[in-house]
Scaffold this active site. Structure first.
Site, PDB file in Angstrom:
ATOM      1  N   GLU A   1       0.447  -1.377  -0.023  1.00 36.75           N
ATOM      2  CA  GLU A   1      -0.152   0.271  -0.047  1.00 36.75           C
ATOM      3  C   GLU A   1       1.013   1.118   0.099  1.00 36.75           C
ATOM      4  O   GLU A   1       0.599   2.429  -0.614  1.00 36.75           O
ATOM      5  CB  GLU A   1      -0.698   0.056   1.452  1.00 36.75           C
ATOM      6  CG  GLU A   1      -2.130  -1.057   0.948  1.00 36.75           C
ATOM      7  CD  GLU A   1      -1.097  -2.681   1.662  1.00 36.75           C
ATOM      8  OE1 GLU A   1      -0.459  -2.359   1.712  1.00 36.75           O
ATOM      9  OE2 GLU A   1      -2.981  -2.974   1.968  1.00 36.75           O
TER      10      GLU A   1
ATOM     11  N   PHE B   1     -11.061  -7.168  14.411  1.00 31.36           N
ATOM     12  CA  PHE B   1     -10.457  -7.630  13.468  1.00 31.36           C
ATOM     13  C   PHE B   1      -9.662  -6.484  12.486  1.00 31.36           C
ATOM     14  O   PHE B   1     -10.711  -5.979  11.907  1.00 31.36           O
ATOM     15  CB  PHE B   1     -10.671  -8.888  12.463  1.00 31.36           C
ATOM     16  CG  PHE B   1      -9.114  -9.574  11.395  1.00 31.36           C
ATOM     17  CD1 PHE B   1      -8.170 -10.107  12.136  1.00 31.36           C
ATOM     18  CD2 PHE B   1      -9.777  -9.453  10.158  1.00 31.36           C
ATOM     19  CE1 PHE B   1      -7.322 -10.461  11.519  1.00 31.36           C
ATOM     20  CE2 PHE B   1      -9.007  -9.359   9.453  1.00 31.36           C
ATOM     21  CZ  PHE B   1      -7.143 -10.311   9.950  1.00 31.36           C
ATOM     22  N   GLN B   2      -7.997  -6.422  12.245  1.00 34.15           N
ATOM     23  CA  GLN B   2      -8.044  -5.465  10.994  1.00 34.15           C
ATOM     24  C   GLN B   2      -8.775  -3.716  11.790  1.00 34.15           C
ATOM     25  O   GLN B   2      -8.536  -3.259  11.118  1.00 34.15           O
ATOM     26  CB  GLN B   2      -7.736  -5.406   9.971  1.00 34.15           C
ATOM     27  CG  GLN B   2      -7.113  -7.012   9.940  1.00 34.15           C
ATOM     28  CD  GLN B   2      -6.603  -7.656   8.436  1.00 34.15           C
ATOM     29  OE1 GLN B   2      -7.855  -7.107   7.521  1.00 34.15           O
ATOM     30  NE2 GLN B   2      -5.852  -7.413   7.836  1.00 34.15           N
TER      31      GLN B   2
ATOM     32  N   LYS C   1     -17.166  -1.046   7.036  1.00 37.47           N
ATOM     33  CA  LYS C   1     -17.337  -1.772   6.333  1.00 37.47           C
ATOM     34  C   LYS C   1     -19.367  -1.477   5.879  1.00 37.47           C
ATOM     35  O   LYS C   1     -19.555  -2.240   4.528  1.00 37.47           O
ATOM     36  CB  LYS C   1     -17.347  -3.084   6.392  1.00 37.47           C
ATOM     37  CG  LYS C   1     -17.503  -4.097   5.568  1.00 37.47           C
ATOM     38  CD  LYS C   1     -16.606  -6.008   5.990  1.00 37.47           C
ATOM     39  CE  LYS C   1     -16.505  -6.609   4.422  1.00 37.47           C
ATOM     40  NZ  LYS C   1     -16.374  -8.058   4.799  1.00 37.47           N
TER      41      LYS C   1
ATOM     42  N   MET D   1      24.009   9.376   0.441  1.00 41.88           N
ATOM     43  CA  MET D   1      24.536   9.955   0.468  1.00 41.88           C
ATOM     44  C   MET D   1      24.813  10.002   2.453  1.00 41.88           C
ATOM     45  O   MET D   1      25.347  11.063   2.882  1.00 41.88           O
ATOM     46  CB  MET D   1      23.337  10.516   0.575  1.00 41.88           C
ATOM     47  CG  MET D   1      22.519  12.605   1.435  1.00 41.88           C
ATOM     48  SD  MET D   1      24.357  12.859   0.910  1.00 41.88           S
ATOM     49  CE  MET D   1      23.121  13.939  -0.955  1.00 41.88           C
TER      50      MET D   1
HETATM   51  C1  LIG Z   1      18.496  14.556   0.464  1.00 39.31           C
HETATM   52  C2  LIG Z   1      18.105  15.611  -0.078  1.00 39.31           C
HETATM   53  C3  LIG Z   1      18.006  17.238  -0.138  1.00 39.31           C
HETATM   54  C4  LIG Z   1      17.762  18.056  -0.448  1.00 39.31           C
HETATM   55  N1  LIG Z   1      18.668  19.177  -0.867  1.00 39.31           N
HETATM   56  C5  LIG Z   1      18.304  20.037  -1.257  1.00 39.31           C
HETATM   57  C6  LIG Z   1      18.122  21.113  -1.742  1.00 39.31           C
HETATM   58  O1  LIG Z   1      20.238  21.953  -1.927  1.00 39.31           O
HETATM   59  N2  LIG Z   1      18.509  22.706  -2.182  1.00 39.31           N
HETATM   60  C7  LIG Z   1      16.660  22.327  -2.114  1.00 39.31           C
HETATM   61  O2  LIG Z   1      16.150  23.370  -3.112  1.00 39.31           O
HETATM   62  N3  LIG Z   1      15.816  21.937  -1.643  1.00 39.31           N
HETATM   63  C8  LIG Z   1      16.365  20.685  -1.158  1.00 39.31           C
HETATM   64  N4  LIG Z   1      15.764  19.747  -0.448  1.00 39.31           N
HETATM   65  C9  LIG Z   1      14.923  19.525  -0.810  1.00 39.31           C
HETATM   66  C10 LIG Z   1      13.601  20.382   0.797  1.00 39.31           C
HETATM   67  O3  LIG Z   1      14.004  19.187   1.493  1.00 39.31           O
HETATM   68  C11 LIG Z   1      12.561  21.383   0.446  1.00 39.31           C
HETATM   69  O4  LIG Z   1      11.363  19.771  -0.220  1.00 39.31           O
HETATM   70  C12 LIG Z   1      12.452  21.886  -0.798  1.00 39.31           C
HETATM   71  O5  LIG Z   1      13.325  22.841  -0.486  1.00 39.31           O
HETATM   72  C13 LIG Z   1      11.412  22.924  -0.872  1.00 39.31           C
HETATM   73  O6  LIG Z   1      10.596  23.610  -1.780  1.00 39.31           O
HETATM   74  P1  LIG Z   1       9.706  24.031  -1.896  1.00 39.31           P
HETATM   75  O7  LIG Z   1       9.829  25.392  -0.683  1.00 39.31           O
HETATM   76  O8  LIG Z   1       9.859  25.298  -3.493  1.00 39.31           O
HETATM   77  O9  LIG Z   1       8.118  23.857  -2.458  1.00 39.31           O
HETATM   78  P2  LIG Z   1       7.389  23.513  -0.901  1.00 39.31           P
HETATM   79  O10 LIG Z   1       7.872  22.546   0.188  1.00 39.31           O
HETATM   80  O11 LIG Z   1       6.249  22.595  -1.397  1.00 39.31           O
HETATM   81  O12 LIG Z   1       6.571  23.991  -0.334  1.00 39.31           O
HETATM   82  C14 LIG Z   1       6.358  25.096  -1.705  1.00 39.31           C
HETATM   83  C15 LIG Z   1       5.661  26.738  -0.977  1.00 39.31           C
HETATM   84  O13 LIG Z   1       4.241  27.075  -1.789  1.00 39.31           O
HETATM   85  C16 LIG Z   1       3.459  27.649  -1.430  1.00 39.31           C
HETATM   86  N5  LIG Z   1       2.324  27.260  -2.048  1.00 39.31           N
HETATM   87  C17 LIG Z   1       1.794  26.421  -2.817  1.00 39.31           C
HETATM   88  N6  LIG Z   1       0.419  26.790  -3.743  1.00 39.31           N
HETATM   89  C18 LIG Z   1       0.488  28.034  -3.776  1.00 39.31           C
HETATM   90  C19 LIG Z   1       0.253  29.066  -4.233  1.00 39.31           C
HETATM   91  N7  LIG Z   1      -1.055  28.698  -5.343  1.00 39.31           N
HETATM   92  N8  LIG Z   1       0.909  30.460  -4.170  1.00 39.31           N
HETATM   93  C20 LIG Z   1       1.443  30.747  -3.807  1.00 39.31           C
HETATM   94  N9  LIG Z   1       2.331  29.655  -2.944  1.00 39.31           N
HETATM   95  C21 LIG Z   1       1.588  28.313  -2.725  1.00 39.31           C
HETATM   96  C22 LIG Z   1       3.618  26.456   0.244  1.00 39.31           C
HETATM   97  O14 LIG Z   1       1.676  26.627   0.455  1.00 39.31           O
HETATM   98  C23 LIG Z   1       4.157  25.872   0.361  1.00 39.31           C
HETATM   99  O15 LIG Z   1       4.774  27.178   1.415  1.00 39.31           O
HETATM  100  C24 LIG Z   1      16.609  18.441  -0.576  1.00 39.31           C
HETATM  101  C25 LIG Z   1      16.122  17.247  -0.189  1.00 39.31           C
HETATM  102  C26 LIG Z   1      16.291  15.576   0.133  1.00 39.31           C
HETATM  103  C27 LIG Z   1      15.275  15.461   0.359  1.00 39.31           C
HETATM  104  C1  LIG Z   2      12.981   5.742   4.414  1.00 38.16           C
HETATM  105  C2  LIG Z   2      13.663   6.304   4.455  1.00 38.16           C
HETATM  106  N1  LIG Z   2      15.160   6.080   5.058  1.00 38.16           N
HETATM  107  C3  LIG Z   2      16.184   6.299   5.647  1.00 38.16           C
HETATM  108  C4  LIG Z   2      16.779   7.543   4.826  1.00 38.16           C
HETATM  109  C5  LIG Z   2      17.315   7.892   5.483  1.00 38.16           C
HETATM  110  N2  LIG Z   2      18.733   8.010   3.837  1.00 38.16           N
HETATM  111  C6  LIG Z   2      18.763   9.269   3.453  1.00 38.16           C
HETATM  112  S1  LIG Z   2      19.614   8.988   1.432  1.00 38.16           S
HETATM  113  C7  LIG Z   2      20.135   7.656   2.451  1.00 38.16           C
HETATM  114  C8  LIG Z   2      20.809   6.923   1.412  1.00 38.16           C
HETATM  115  C9  LIG Z   2      20.587   5.972   0.140  1.00 38.16           C
HETATM  116  O1  LIG Z   2      21.085   5.025  -0.320  1.00 38.16           O
HETATM  117  P1  LIG Z   2      20.782   4.752  -2.110  1.00 38.16           P
HETATM  118  O2  LIG Z   2      19.672   4.921  -2.519  1.00 38.16           O
HETATM  119  O3  LIG Z   2      22.015   4.132  -2.142  1.00 38.16           O
HETATM  120  O4  LIG Z   2      21.053   6.159  -2.443  1.00 38.16           O
HETATM  121  P2  LIG Z   2      23.188   6.979  -2.902  1.00 38.16           P
HETATM  122  O5  LIG Z   2      22.382   8.159  -1.396  1.00 38.16           O
HETATM  123  O6  LIG Z   2      23.505   6.008  -3.125  1.00 38.16           O
HETATM  124  O7  LIG Z   2      22.391   7.598  -4.117  1.00 38.16           O
HETATM  125  C10 LIG Z   2      19.276   6.782   3.788  1.00 38.16           C
HETATM  126  C11 LIG Z   2      19.834   5.764   4.419  1.00 38.16           C
HETATM  127  C12 LIG Z   2      15.294   8.101   4.357  1.00 38.16           C
HETATM  128  N3  LIG Z   2      16.009   9.275   3.558  1.00 38.16           N
HETATM  129  N4  LIG Z   2      14.704   7.515   3.816  1.00 38.16           N
END
Ligand SMILES: Cc1cc2nc3c(=O)[nH]c(=O)nc-3n(C[C@H](O)[C@H](O)[C@H](O)COP(=O)(O)OP(=O)(O)OC[C@H]3O[C@@H](n4cnc5c(N)ncnc54)[C@H](O)[C@@H]3O)c2cc1C
Ligand SMILES: Cc1ncc(C[n+]2csc(CCOP(=O)(O)OP(=O)(O)O)c2C)c(N)n1
Ligand SMILES: [Mg+2]
Length: 585
Positions: free
Chosen positions: A63, A125-126, A175, A487
């Site tokens: 799911e 159940f469930q 249900k 990472m």
């Molecule tokens: C491993 C990893 C590394 C990351 N590194 C980076 C990085 O280096 N740089 C980076 O940028 N991000 C990075 N991120 C992502 C980061 O964590 C955020 O998810 C991202 O920066 C959020 O972008 P956002 O604010 O544009 O989007 P969102 O979090 O989706 O926010 C969007 C905003 O827009 C608003 N909005 C929605 N609809 C409307 C509308 N119609 N009009 C006006 N406002 C609206 C919402 O209310 C919200 O506040 C990383 C994520 C991961 C998993």
């Molecule tokens: C469900 C979940 N568990 C743990 C993490 C923490 N985490 C972030 S990046 C990462 C490593 C990802 O490894 P892989 O999928 O091999 O990608 P790579 O970084 O090697 O490109 C982990 C464990 C996460 N983001 N999501």
């Protein structure tokens, strides 16, 4: 009568139907024709009634896959994605996907079966209190115990999911509500028209203040976020940038909202953004935040963020204003509408000096970029992304997982088109890519879709390979196989004395795994073999998997260490023995 004709008759003439039939008829009436789900006891009446309705049901293998598929469907199309599950473990398996959608404001509706209303609260159940469990990770949720309440709840849920700031909604249906019958009156079940909150009207003086700041700024930067896609405001943001000659940095989720190839686009900001983007933000005297929420991955630390800049924050959710960064002018409302009011106040501006200064700051960083270095023949993940971008002409929808490969995709696959990057930003959910890519392909069957996953994340939801086969989903899968939870290994390398505890990863032979599912695949070790493999995948009708065996201990640069300021980046190392082919420049 065909299913469609019968449903149309139900939609126009009030008819007695079972709750289960009402559910499907309402979804069809709302234009939902694809759902992702998995059956079980408490949702069986709903599955029993499915054959009577013109709805495609994609049978998932877990799911979590259903909620991510609904999410990928929504991100790719802008429509609401729908997931269905049974009570108890079926419902709890949806939770990671719901939280993922909540963090990134994605409109999905999850429909769960629940034990009969007579036994609610008896540990039947469930039985699980899924409305309680999902309260903090849904925009709203409903527990429905009577068939006559199903149509209003579903119509309302769809409206809530996509109005204002989008987000996930859950409808839990007992249900007996599915089994019993009621008069189905589609028209009467219409929710009240969505009215934006009165706070969402922008005062003229706030618009004037914003326009004054923009007209007089010397070093402005537009921060382009995910809200641009959600508001469909790409054209307005482009007009703002071009008319006022303002450079644009994008967030991860904003990639594609402003064309990567546009001369004013600086690229991604934040933790793994390029130095010139982050430096421009730190030196700016004005930031114009368009639909972005100043996530901590974007700002480094609040105290050191863009210290000399006034901030204009255009945002639909009042709760985001002053949450992480104090706004000097807040324009609370739908971005497109706000910009349509703001643009007439902005006749034009000469921004060349500031643009020149930023261009000059690119120098050394660009030289150290892997794209611009000699090619040693080794296969680097960055090369894979860059070549995939080149070969697909930047037109594919790419669904990534989470980790290093996700950041390299953001840096090297240049997104010129909206809704072409499907990635989990806020929750950073490993296991997202494969199901989200399936959802995107179901939403956009004519688009080329690539799933790009790490060897770790791919294994979290690899069971959906069977879904691909059963449902004949024509997608391409690229595994970026570095033998590590890359990472995390990078953080261990930088901040934990290279103590690679629990990050080396043994994986199955992914090509054999694909083969066991009836999906062809190929392993690529050398860059020279990359293009032929990608073209084989593209030419193949049906799913295809490529296992890219890339350099194992490679790191994503630049990087802002947690807690540091935006300009305190770990830069790319000075020496890198790689060569890019001339045609890639
Ligand atoms: C491993 C990893 C590394 C990351 N590194 C980076 C990085 O280096 N740089 C980076 O940028 N991000 C990075 N991120 C992502 C980061 O964590 C955020 O998810 C991202 O920066 C959020 O972008 P956002 O604010 O544009 O989007 P969102 O979090 O989706 O926010 C969007 C905003 O827009 C608003 N909005 C929605 N609809 C409307 C509308 N119609 N009009 C006006 N406002 C609206 C919402 O209310 C919200 O506040 C990383 C994520 C991961 C998993
Ligand atoms: C469900 C979940 N568990 C743990 C993490 C923490 N985490 C972030 S990046 C990462 C490593 C990802 O490894 P892989 O999928 O091999 O990608 P790579 O970084 O090697 O490109 C982990 C464990 C996460 N983001 N999501
Ligand atoms: Mg890995």
């Amino acid at each position: 009568m065909s299913n469609q004709e019968e449903t149309n008759a139900h939609l126009t003439t009030p008819t007695r139907l079972t709750g289960a039939e009402i559910l499907w008829a309402t979804l069809v009436g709302e234009g939902v024709h694809e759902v992702f789900g998995y059956p079980g006891g408490a949702i069986l009446p709903v599955y029993d009634a499915l054959r009577k309705f013109p709805i495609r049901h994609i049978l998932v293998r877990h799911e979590q896959g259903a909620s991510h598929m609904a999410d990928g469907y929504a991100r790719a199309s802008g429509k609401v994605g729908v997931a269905v599950a049974t009570s108890g473990p079926g419902a709890t398996n949806l939770v990671t996907g719901i939280a993922t959608a909540m963090m990134d404001s994605i409109p999905i509706v999850c429909i769960t079966g629940q034990v009969s209303s007579k036994v609610l609260g008896t540990d039947a159940f469930q039985e699980v209190d899924i409305t309680g469990i999902t309260l903090p990770i849904t925009k709203h949720n409903f527990l429905v115990t009577r068939p006559e309440d199903i149509a209003p709840a579903i119509r309302h849920a769809l409206q809530i999911a996509q109005s204002g700031r989008p987000g996930p909604v859950l409808v839990d249906i007992t249900k007996d509500a599915q089994q019993n019958s009621a008069i189905f009156d589609f028209e009467a079940a219409k929710p009240r028209p969505y009215k934006p909150h009165p706070m969402l009207t922008v005062a003229d003086n706030a618009l004037r203040d914003a326009a004054d700041l923009i007209r007089t700024a010397k070093r402005p930067v537009i921060l382009a976020g995910h809200g641009i896609l959600q508001s469909n405001a790409g054209e307005q943001v482009r007009t703002l940038a071009e008319r006022m000659q303002i450079p644009v940095g994008t967030t991860l989720l904003g990639l594609g909202a402003f064309p990567a190839s546009h001369p004013l686009n600086l690229g991604m900001m934040g933790m793994h953004g390029e130095s010139w983007v982050n430096d421009a933000i730190q030196q700016a005297d004005l930031l114009i935040a368009c639909g972005m929420r100043f996530d901590d991955r974007v700002i480094g630390t609040p105290a050191t963020y863009a210290p000399n800049a006034k901030k204009i924050h255009i945002e639909i959710d009042p709760a985001e204003i002053n949450k992480n960064i104090k706004a000097d002018v807040a324009l609370v409302g739908d971005l497109r509408q706000v910009l349509e009011h703001l643009l007439p106040l902005l006749p034009g501006r000469d921004g060349q000096q500031w643009l020149n200064a930023i261009a000059a700051s690119k120098g050394t960083a660009a030289v150290r970029d892997i794209k611009n270095l000699p090619d040693s023949g080794h296969l680097y993940a960055a090369h894979v992304m860059h070549d995939l971008w080149r070969i697909t002409e930047g037109r594919a929808i790419v669904a990534t997982d989470v980790g290093q490969h996700q950041m390299w995709e953001a840096q090297y696959y240049r997104h010129d088109h909206p809704r072409t990057l499907i990635t989990s930003g806020g929750l950073g959910t490993m296991g997202f890519a494969l199901p989200a890519g399936i959802g995107a392909k179901v939403a956009c069957p004519d688009k080329e879709v690539w799933v790009i996953a790490g060897d770790g994340g791919f294994q979290m939801t690899a069971s959906e390979l069977a879904t691909i086969v059963q449902e004949k989903i024509d997608i391409n899968i690229a595994i970026i196989n570095n033998g590590y939870l890359g990472m995390v290994r990078q953080w261990q390398e930088f901040f934990y004395d290279k103590n690679y505890e629990s990050t080396p990863l043994v994986s199955p032979d992914f090509v054999k795994l694909a083969d066991a599912h009836g999906i062809p695949g190929i392993a690529v070790r050398d860059r020279g073999d990359l293009e032929a493999a990608v073209q084989t995948a593209r030419a193949h009708k049906g799913a295809f998997l490529i296992n890219f065996l890339v350099e194992q201990e490679d790191s994503v640069y630049p990087m802002i260490p947690a807690g540091a300021a935006l300009h305190e980046m770990i830069r790319r190392p000075g020496h890198n023995p790689l060569l890019e082919r001339p045609e890639d420049q």
